[in-house]
Design an enzyme around this catalytic site. Structure first.
Site, PDB file in Angstrom:
ATOM      1  N   SER A   1       0.833  -1.197   0.000  1.00  0.00           N
ATOM      2  CA  SER A   1       0.000   0.000   0.000  1.00  0.00           C
ATOM      3  C   SER A   1       0.876   1.259   0.000  1.00  0.00           C
ATOM      4  CB  SER A   1      -0.953  -0.035   1.190  1.00  0.00           C
ATOM      5  OG  SER A   1      -1.895   0.998   1.109  1.00  0.00           O
TER       6      SER A   1
ATOM      7  N   ASP B   1      -1.175   1.680  -4.314  1.00  0.00           N
ATOM      8  CA  ASP B   1      -1.965   0.562  -4.856  1.00  0.00           C
ATOM      9  C   ASP B   1      -3.390   0.974  -5.170  1.00  0.00           C
ATOM     10  OD1 ASP B   1      -2.775   0.701  -2.144  1.00  0.00           O
ATOM     11  OD2 ASP B   1      -3.262  -1.425  -2.099  1.00  0.00           O
TER      12      ASP B   1
ATOM     13  N   ASP C   1      -6.022   1.945  -3.588  1.00  0.00           N
ATOM     14  CA  ASP C   1      -7.244   1.621  -2.852  1.00  0.00           C
ATOM     15  C   ASP C   1      -7.697   2.790  -1.981  1.00  0.00           C
ATOM     16  OD1 ASP C   1      -5.293   1.406  -0.884  1.00  0.00           O
ATOM     17  OD2 ASP C   1      -5.972  -0.552  -0.142  1.00  0.00           O
TER      18      ASP C   1
END
Length: 547
Positions: free
Chosen positions: A143, A294, A296
């Site tokens: 992440s 990433d 998200d």
């Protein structure tokens, strides 16, 4: 240098298939670096509900091919032969290697593996699990962690991150795995190993462009993927939805695992958004968007009336998106959810509109378990999942879908001669100004966090920031029907709230602060009062924690 450490290191070296970590470990042994060996072998990365995450390197306390292959073998034992697993990965160092090692171990154990075709956003993997009817999913990502880190996250068949007791079952299965050199391995030409095409990505784009975006499209956006994998997918999503292509920060447009322009690749960190805000000023952007590496998470900046821009907090964006989704959907069974460390404002908005509301433990793995009819969930750390028709296309946080929906909301506001700050002021007038902030302490020694939590439990505060502590919840006892977690929650006079908890992914103690200021005149005056109130809370907490 301990003979036990040498024995463990040589045993690891015998099974390690990676020439890079083999060279690293051989060098430590040859130089007699006992401290280096202890860092790698005196502890190990623990597999939990966040999967695995840590620094790249040799040994069980690092992310490497042996650690990943053991994790894959443990997952294979829990799922059993014939199960289908979808595998995704980001553009960090070794991510593609770890993804293919996972496929090799799974297919070698008699499972089926479908690997995404290239580095793609984590929400595409979460979507793919349900879209393909898989039994589980794996994504290789750390992440927004520093460049030296990588991680391994597991999703179950519902497309959401694993929760207890599945994590414990997988961890126990990993413990039973022998040397990885003895594992049977499949190969890409095995019929059970499929490299997917773009069909899944196209289905994902179709799903997110069907979210409640509204019809307004006149919007100028400045965007950065922060050297991550979100750029191409976000551009495709904007094009499919009919938005003008965003202006992209050129220096951060392409995936780069070294993240050269930022000290920490997290849009919440100081300085991370400087280039995007500078670009926004040059192009006269109506909205600033960023994804973490990433993709998200989604961060949003907005223009200020007097010039310049400011970033919205995760809670501000959560309140805006939550109310937008509620207004754009219908049905009595709708549910919106957030976590115990996020603002309480979403609950008041839900009550105003007659929609069900739930609070969960921290993390999207818990938000996705909030209940049926979930149309919106968020956490203050810039994570948002948005749905319609009484469901969510992605059962995890989705920075691409959130970016699309906030663009639609901002375009509608622009059409009305307003901005997102005006919408926030509307909410403050109706419900009071809800202002949130964080206080974080990063430590080198985790025992300092345990000591601080013990001090708070044995000598709980009676006043914080000049407010009475009216009630306290020890979350380790499972307060309010929630599963037990290490945390403390204080309810203060005037509707203020403080939650203190150790981070689940970093060596940090985090404090989440919220104050509620009634708006009796100008909203700006209430904001100034909230800044003072939050400052007083931060001062008292810092003194009380002693970190």
């Amino acid at each position: 240098m301990s003979s036990d450490l040498v024995r463990l290191a040589r045993s690891w070296l015998d099974q390690d298939p990676d020439p890079d970590t083999r060279a690293e470990l051989a060098g430590l042994l040859e130089s007699g670096d006992g401290d280096g060996l202890r860092e790698r072998f005196a502890a190990r990365l623990e597999f939990g509900t966040a999967g695995l995450r840590g620094e790249l390197g040799a040994g069980p306390n690092r992310m490497n091919r042996v650690t990943v292959m053991r994790a894959a073998a443990g997952l294979a034992r829990v799922l059993g032969p014939g199960a289908h697993v979808v595998i995704g990965y980001d553009a960090r160092h070794k991510s593609d290697v770890f993804a293919h090692d996972t496929a090799a171990v799974l297919t070698g154990a008699g499972l089926r593996a479908s690997v995404l075709p290239r580095p793609l956003p984590t929400p595409v993997l979460a979507f793919a699990v349900r879209h393909l009817g898989a039994d589980a999913g794996v994504t290789v990502t750390a992440s927004h962690n520093p460049p030296r880190d990588n991680g391994y996250k597991v999703y179950w068949g519902d497309g959401s991150q694993i929760v207890p007791p599945i994590d414990a079952e997988i961890s126990a299965a990993i413990d039973a795995v022998g040397p990885v050199s003895g594992l049977p391995l499949g190969s890409p030409d095995d019929p059970a190993w499929t490299t997917l095409g773009d069909d899944v990505l196209e289905a994902y784009l179709k799903a997110v462009t069907a979210l409640p975006l509204g019809s307004a499209r006149d919007l100028r956006v400045a965007y950065t993927p922060l050297h991550g994998v979100g750029g191409a997918t976000l551009a495709a999503a904007f094009a499919a939805a009919g938005f003008e292509a965003p202006a992209v920060v050129a220096e951060q447009a392409e995936p780069d695992p070294d993240f050269p322009t930022v000290s920490f690749p997290n849009p919440e960190e100081p300085g991370a958004m400087d280039l995007a805000l500078e670009l926004a000023g040059r192009v006269g952007a109506d909205l600033v968007l960023a994804n973490d590496p990433d993709a998200d998470r989604c961060a949003v900046g907005v223009p200020l009336p007097g010039g310049g821009y400011r970033m919205l907090t995760g809670d501000e964006l959560g309140a805006l998106l939550g109310e937008h989704v509620i207004r754009q959907t219908s049905g009595g069974d709708r549910l919106v959810a957030t976590t115990i460390v996020s603002s309480s404002l979403l609950g008041k908005i839900a009550a105003e509109h007659g929609v069900r509301y739930a609070e969960t433990l921290t993390g999207f793995k818990w938000i996705m378990k909030a209940g049926g009819g979930l149309v919106f969930g968020y956490e203050e750390a810039l994570g948002y999942s948005i749905g319609s028709d009484l469901g969510l296309p992605v059962h995890d946080k989705d920075g691409i879908g959130a970016a699309l929906v906030v663009a639609g909301l901002a375009a509608r506001a622009k059409l009305d001669g307003r901005g997102l700050l005006d919408l926030l002021d509307d909410q403050a007038r109706r419900h009071g100004l809800h202002a949130t902030s964080q206080l974080s302490f990063r430590v080198a020694d985790l025992s300092l966090i345990a000591d601080a939590m013990t001090r708070l439990r044995t000598a709980p505060p009676t006043r914080l920031g000049g407010r009475e502590v009216e009630a306290a919840d020890d979350l380790s006892a499972g307060a309010g029907g929630l599963p037990p977690t290490d945390g403390l929650r204080y309810h203060l006079s005037g509707g203020a709230r403080v939650v203190v908890r150790p981070s689940g992914t970093e060596p940090k103690l985090k404090c989440y602060l919220e104050v509620v200021v009634p708006v009796t005149g100008e909203v700006a005056a209430a904001r100034e009062q909230a800044v003072r109130d939050l400052g007083a809370l931060r001062t008292d907490l810092a003194e009380g924690l002693g970190l």
